[in-house]
Design a protein around this motif. Structure first.
Motif, mmCIF file in Angstrom:
data_model
loop_
_atom_site.group_PDB
_atom_site.id
_atom_site.type_symbol
_atom_site.label_atom_id
_atom_site.label_comp_id
_atom_site.label_asym_id
_atom_site.label_seq_id
_atom_site.Cartn_x
_atom_site.Cartn_y
_atom_site.Cartn_z
ATOM 1 N N GLU A 1 0.673 -1.396 -0.323
ATOM 2 C CA GLU A 1 -0.043 0.125 -0.045
ATOM 3 C C GLU A 1 1.213 1.101 0.024
ATOM 4 O O GLU A 1 1.946 1.265 0.858
ATOM 5 C CB GLU A 1 -0.598 -0.113 1.786
ATOM 6 C CG GLU A 1 -2.016 1.302 1.043
ATOM 7 C CD GLU A 1 -2.867 1.078 2.574
ATOM 8 O OE1 GLU A 1 -3.286 2.128 2.657
ATOM 9 O OE2 GLU A 1 -2.336 -0.068 3.685
ATOM 10 N N GLU A 2 0.705 2.006 -1.058
ATOM 11 C CA GLU A 2 1.237 3.154 -0.844
ATOM 12 C C GLU A 2 0.836 4.686 -0.031
ATOM 13 O O GLU A 2 -0.260 4.324 -0.033
ATOM 14 C CB GLU A 2 1.373 4.376 -2.686
ATOM 15 C CG GLU A 2 2.468 3.347 -3.390
ATOM 16 C CD GLU A 2 3.746 2.807 -3.552
ATOM 17 O OE1 GLU A 2 4.010 4.133 -2.640
ATOM 18 O OE2 GLU A 2 4.432 2.047 -3.187
ATOM 19 N N TRP B 1 -0.387 8.350 0.050
ATOM 20 C CA TRP B 1 -0.560 9.001 -0.324
ATOM 21 C C TRP B 1 -1.239 10.133 -0.247
ATOM 22 O O TRP B 1 -1.380 10.619 0.719
ATOM 23 C CB TRP B 1 -0.929 9.099 -1.913
ATOM 24 C CG TRP B 1 -1.038 10.925 -2.688
ATOM 25 C CD1 TRP B 1 -2.477 11.056 -2.783
ATOM 26 C CD2 TRP B 1 -0.542 10.709 -3.251
ATOM 27 N NE1 TRP B 1 -1.856 12.104 -4.098
ATOM 28 C CE2 TRP B 1 -0.479 12.094 -4.720
ATOM 29 C CE3 TRP B 1 0.827 10.373 -3.908
ATOM 30 C CZ2 TRP B 1 0.285 12.262 -5.708
ATOM 31 C CZ3 TRP B 1 2.241 11.452 -4.722
ATOM 32 C CH2 TRP B 1 1.268 12.383 -5.537
ATOM 33 N N CYS C 1 1.919 15.116 -2.720
ATOM 34 C CA CYS C 1 2.398 14.511 -3.807
ATOM 35 C C CYS C 1 3.507 14.025 -3.957
ATOM 36 O O CYS C 1 4.283 14.223 -4.972
ATOM 37 C CB CYS C 1 1.793 15.975 -4.370
ATOM 38 S SG CYS C 1 0.204 16.868 -4.251
ATOM 39 N N ARG C 2 4.124 13.369 -2.648
ATOM 40 C CA ARG C 2 5.490 12.860 -3.025
ATOM 41 C C ARG C 2 5.214 11.140 -3.259
ATOM 42 O O ARG C 2 4.507 10.597 -2.367
ATOM 43 C CB ARG C 2 6.777 12.685 -2.027
ATOM 44 C CG ARG C 2 6.854 14.633 -1.931
ATOM 45 C CD ARG C 2 7.886 14.635 -3.140
ATOM 46 N NE ARG C 2 7.946 16.632 -2.869
ATOM 47 C CZ ARG C 2 9.115 17.071 -3.399
ATOM 48 N NH1 ARG C 2 9.554 16.371 -4.320
ATOM 49 N NH2 ARG C 2 9.464 18.126 -3.508
ATOM 50 N N GLU C 3 5.490 10.742 -4.603
ATOM 51 C CA GLU C 3 5.359 9.006 -4.088
ATOM 52 C C GLU C 3 6.370 8.801 -3.185
ATOM 53 O O GLU C 3 7.297 8.767 -3.546
ATOM 54 C CB GLU C 3 6.041 8.765 -5.696
ATOM 55 C CG GLU C 3 4.898 9.102 -6.652
ATOM 56 C CD GLU C 3 4.529 8.960 -8.194
ATOM 57 O OE1 GLU C 3 6.016 8.275 -8.137
ATOM 58 O OE2 GLU C 3 3.650 9.363 -8.912
ATOM 59 N N GLY C 4 6.261 7.465 -3.254
ATOM 60 C CA GLY C 4 7.041 6.373 -2.619
ATOM 61 C C GLY C 4 7.668 6.209 -1.129
ATOM 62 O O GLY C 4 8.716 6.291 -0.503
ATOM 63 N N LEU C 5 6.837 7.245 -0.508
ATOM 64 C CA LEU C 5 6.890 7.508 1.130
ATOM 65 C C LEU C 5 7.020 6.606 1.327
ATOM 66 O O LEU C 5 6.922 5.465 1.990
ATOM 67 C CB LEU C 5 5.729 8.656 1.432
ATOM 68 C CG LEU C 5 5.619 10.025 0.955
ATOM 69 C CD1 LEU C 5 4.197 10.542 1.047
ATOM 70 C CD2 LEU C 5 7.059 10.771 1.086
ATOM 71 N N ASP D 1 -6.896 11.182 1.236
ATOM 72 C CA ASP D 1 -5.435 11.548 0.890
ATOM 73 C C ASP D 1 -5.438 13.275 1.664
ATOM 74 O O ASP D 1 -4.089 13.512 1.338
ATOM 75 C CB ASP D 1 -4.936 11.835 -0.192
ATOM 76 C CG ASP D 1 -5.267 11.006 -1.172
ATOM 77 O OD1 ASP D 1 -4.819 9.728 -1.151
ATOM 78 O OD2 ASP D 1 -5.428 10.786 -2.133
#
Length: 89
Positions: free
Chosen positions: A3-4, A6, A37-41, A79
């Motif tokens: 799970e990401e 966002w 708005c950063r991917e891969g936290l 989000d």
């Protein structure tokens, strides 16, 4: 599948902004820039017995590894988060 996390919007109260600035030398803008708005936290969910569920997010701010504490906001969009704290680790 992992799970990401966002973060589309980060609410920061004046009290929290003042706390992280005075105690940890971090601005609310720096924290926002690091998580919104950063991917891969890199994060983990944590259940605090008094404060409830929160995301503990590890980011880099000014070259420092920093822990950012996010609480899910009550808005309909999942989000949106409230900043609980941020500090170098």
């Amino acid at each position: 599948m992992r799970e990401e996390l966002w973060v589309a919007w980060l609410n920061v109260s004046a009290k929290t902004a003042e706390k992280i600035q005075n105690r940890h030398g971090l601005s609310a803008l720096e924290v926002r820039d690091a998580v919104v708005c950063r991917e891969g936290l890199v994060y983990t969910w944590h259940h605090h017995p008094e404060r409830g569920v929160r995301a503990l997010v590890q980011v880099r701010i000014r070259g420092m590894t920093t822990l950012v504490v996010l609480y899910p906001a009550t808005e309909l969009d999942g989000d949106v988060y409230n900043l609980g704290s941020a500090y170098p680790i």
